[in-house]
Write a protein that holds these residues in place. Structure first.
Motif, short mmCIF file in Angstrom:
data_model
loop_
_atom_site.label_atom_id
_atom_site.label_comp_id
_atom_site.label_asym_id
_atom_site.label_seq_id
_atom_site.Cartn_x
_atom_site.Cartn_y
_atom_site.Cartn_z
N PRO A 60 0.57 -1.74 -9.12
CA PRO A 60 1.22 -2.98 -8.55
C PRO A 60 1.79 -2.82 -7.28
CG PRO A 60 1.52 -2.62 -10.93
CD PRO A 60 0.90 -1.52 -10.29
N GLU A 61 2.59 -1.68 -7.15
CA GLU A 61 3.41 -1.46 -5.92
C GLU A 61 2.38 -1.39 -4.56
OE1 GLU A 61 5.30 -0.70 -9.40
OE2 GLU A 61 3.54 0.30 -8.75
N GLN A 62 1.32 -0.59 -4.69
CA GLN A 62 0.23 -0.59 -3.85
C GLN A 62 -0.36 -2.04 -3.63
OE1 GLN A 62 -1.89 2.65 -5.81
NE2 GLN A 62 -1.84 3.82 -3.93
N VAL A 63 -0.65 -2.72 -4.33
CA VAL A 63 -1.26 -3.99 -4.13
C VAL A 63 -0.26 -4.96 -3.53
CG1 VAL A 63 -2.61 -5.90 -5.30
CG2 VAL A 63 -3.10 -3.60 -6.05
N GLN A 64 1.01 -4.64 -3.93
CA GLN A 64 2.14 -5.58 -3.57
C GLN A 64 1.88 -7.11 -4.04
OE1 GLN A 64 3.22 -5.22 0.72
NE2 GLN A 64 3.75 -2.97 0.50
N VAL A 65 1.88 -7.03 -5.38
CA VAL A 65 1.97 -8.52 -6.02
C VAL A 65 3.19 -9.09 -5.84
CG1 VAL A 65 1.15 -9.68 -7.97
CG2 VAL A 65 0.10 -7.37 -7.52
N HIS A 105 -4.44 -16.53 -3.79
CA HIS A 105 -5.34 -16.67 -2.67
C HIS A 105 -6.37 -15.48 -3.03
CE1 HIS A 105 -3.74 -12.64 -0.99
NE2 HIS A 105 -2.62 -13.05 -1.20
N GLY A 106 -7.31 -15.31 -1.75
CA GLY A 106 -8.39 -14.41 -2.26
C GLY A 106 -8.53 -13.39 -1.12
N TYR A 107 -9.60 -12.97 -0.91
CA TYR A 107 -9.83 -11.88 -0.09
C TYR A 107 -9.19 -12.02 1.31
CZ TYR A 107 -12.45 -7.89 2.48
OH TYR A 107 -12.59 -6.92 3.00
N SER A 140 -5.18 -7.32 -1.06
CA SER A 140 -6.64 -7.98 -0.54
C SER A 140 -7.27 -7.63 0.66
CB SER A 140 -6.14 -9.49 -0.51
OG SER A 140 -5.57 -9.76 0.63
N ARG A 141 -6.51 -7.07 1.39
CA ARG A 141 -6.82 -6.47 2.91
C ARG A 141 -7.47 -5.01 2.67
NH1 ARG A 141 -3.66 -8.69 7.47
NH2 ARG A 141 -3.60 -6.77 8.55
N GLN A 142 -8.43 -4.80 1.72
CA GLN A 142 -8.89 -3.57 1.55
C GLN A 142 -10.42 -3.71 1.66
OE1 GLN A 142 -7.33 -0.96 1.19
NE2 GLN A 142 -5.16 -1.76 0.78
N PHE A 143 -11.23 -2.50 1.69
CA PHE A 143 -12.71 -2.54 1.45
C PHE A 143 -12.82 -3.41 0.36
CE2 PHE A 143 -16.29 -0.06 -0.04
CZ PHE A 143 -17.31 -0.92 0.89
#
Length: 363
Positions: A60-65, A105-107, A140-143
């Motif tokens: 969750p910290e990496q995804v920054q939800v 939101h999405g990708y 969401s800003r990943q491959f």
């Protein structure tokens, strides 16, 4: 030249990823097929969750939800809601007597994307709601396969938040409506799986790549809420720059203009190739997402334009619709009022090329 469309989309995603992600991108070289995080549980890449090319979700910290609350009391400056901060939730403007809308939101999305910005504005004009925006910008800003994997962590965090609002604030799941765009639609589905009893989920052009034609537990499906509606607007094949899917995913599925090419949007392949050749990267991305974003715009218009209903007919296909071979006795309306109509199945309609998109006639 016949093979160009198949080469086009991976090139676009690669360029967009390099521009938006930059040097911070990392390659996950772990060979494990399971990862666990405090408070939200474990996630596996074993079937059926091998759809994301065996990518595992980040923490969750990496995804920054992040989850934010807007109400009529704070329509401009949102309050951050942290599921671990019960005191902060109790001091917020959240009021369990109001219906709750959760916007996801999405990708490559952010707080300025239409599903957050435009729908927040529309709902605040419509009535008094708790509006919770779910942001997972970094995740969401990943491959793309990694972003697909990250949706499961986003959902788990939101499940914890909604559970806290139910247990500590008296929120009723029968008052909750989840609205997700693209990958956000599948996040909404995961939330519904983790928290049974949610009243409604609306999927706005649910993402197709790596999610269509998978086990229902992997994607949005009718079991995720008491009522699930989906709007499909960008379901051309992935190799031709489509981000959506024609696969039905709700109790009611709407296919405006056939669900693939939307009037007023440029031809994604030809236009975007020209823009890429001229290094017009922002314009290229806008061309690709035009039809994908139309689902959000149609839904938003259904909230603010009460004088026109997006009337739709139940039909076997777009071909049947344009040839007047539908069941004229069964109709519904795309958008906020879809839940008020008893019809179930696949529905088709036409829209205008520019706003107002709603047409007062059926065809």
């Amino acid at each position: 030249m016949k093979e160009m469309p198949r080469m086009f989309l991976p090139l676009t995603i690669l360029i967009a990823s390099l521009l938006l992600i930059g040097s911070s991108a990392e390659v996950d070289i772990k060979q494990q097929n399971k990862v666990c995080y405090d408070d939200i549980g474990c996630f596996s890449s074993v079937a059926p969750f091998d759809n994301a090319l065996n990518e595992l979700p980040d923490s969750p910290e990496q995804v920054q939800v992040q989850t934010y609350l807007w109400t009529k009391q704070n329509p401009v400056t949102p309050q951050e809601l942290l599921y671990k901060d019960i005191r902060g939730i109790r001091l917020s403007q959240f009021n369990a007597t109001r219906p709750t809308k959760v916007l996801i939101h999405g990708y490559l999305g952010n707080k300025r994307t239409p599903v957050i910005k435009d729908l927040t504005t529309a709902f605040l004009k419509m009535d008094d709601y708790n509006l919770i925006g779910v942001m997972w910008f970094k995740g969401s800003r990943q491959f793309y396969p990694k972003a697909v994997a990250n949706t499961r962590v986003v959902a788990a965090v939101v499940v914890n938040l909604l559970t806290g609002l139910r247990d500590n604030m008296g929120m009723k799941l029968s008052d909750v409506h989840l609205i997700g765009h693209s990958l956000g639609a599948h996040i909404a589905g995961y939330i519904g799986t983790g928290l049974p009893g949610i009243a409604r989920i609306t999927g706005l052009d649910p993402a197709g790549p790596l999610l269509a034609n998978t086990d229902p537990i992997v994607r949005l499906d009718p079991s995720d809420a008491l009522f699930v509606d989906a709007i499909h607007t960008d379901a051309v094949p992935f190799e031709d720059a489509g981000f959506g899917t024609m696969e039905p995913m709700g109790h009611v599925d709407f296919y405006p203009n056939g669900g693939q090419v939307q009037p007023g949007c440029p031809s994604s392949v030809s236009t975007t190739l020209k823009e890429l050749i001229h290094f017009e990267f922002t314009e290229a991305v806008d061309s690709v997402v035009c039809a994908h974003d139309r689902a959000v715009l149609y839904f938003g218009e259904s909230i603010v334009n009460t004088k026109c209903q997006f009337k739709a007919l139940k039909c076997e296909s777009w071909n049947h619709y344009i040839n007047n071979r539908c069941d004229t006795e069964v109709h519904s309306v795309l958008g906020i009022n879809a839940i008020k109509y008893p019809g179930r199945g696949q529905f088709y309609l036409k829209t205008n090329a520019i706003t107002p998109f709603c047409r007062s006639r059926l065809n």
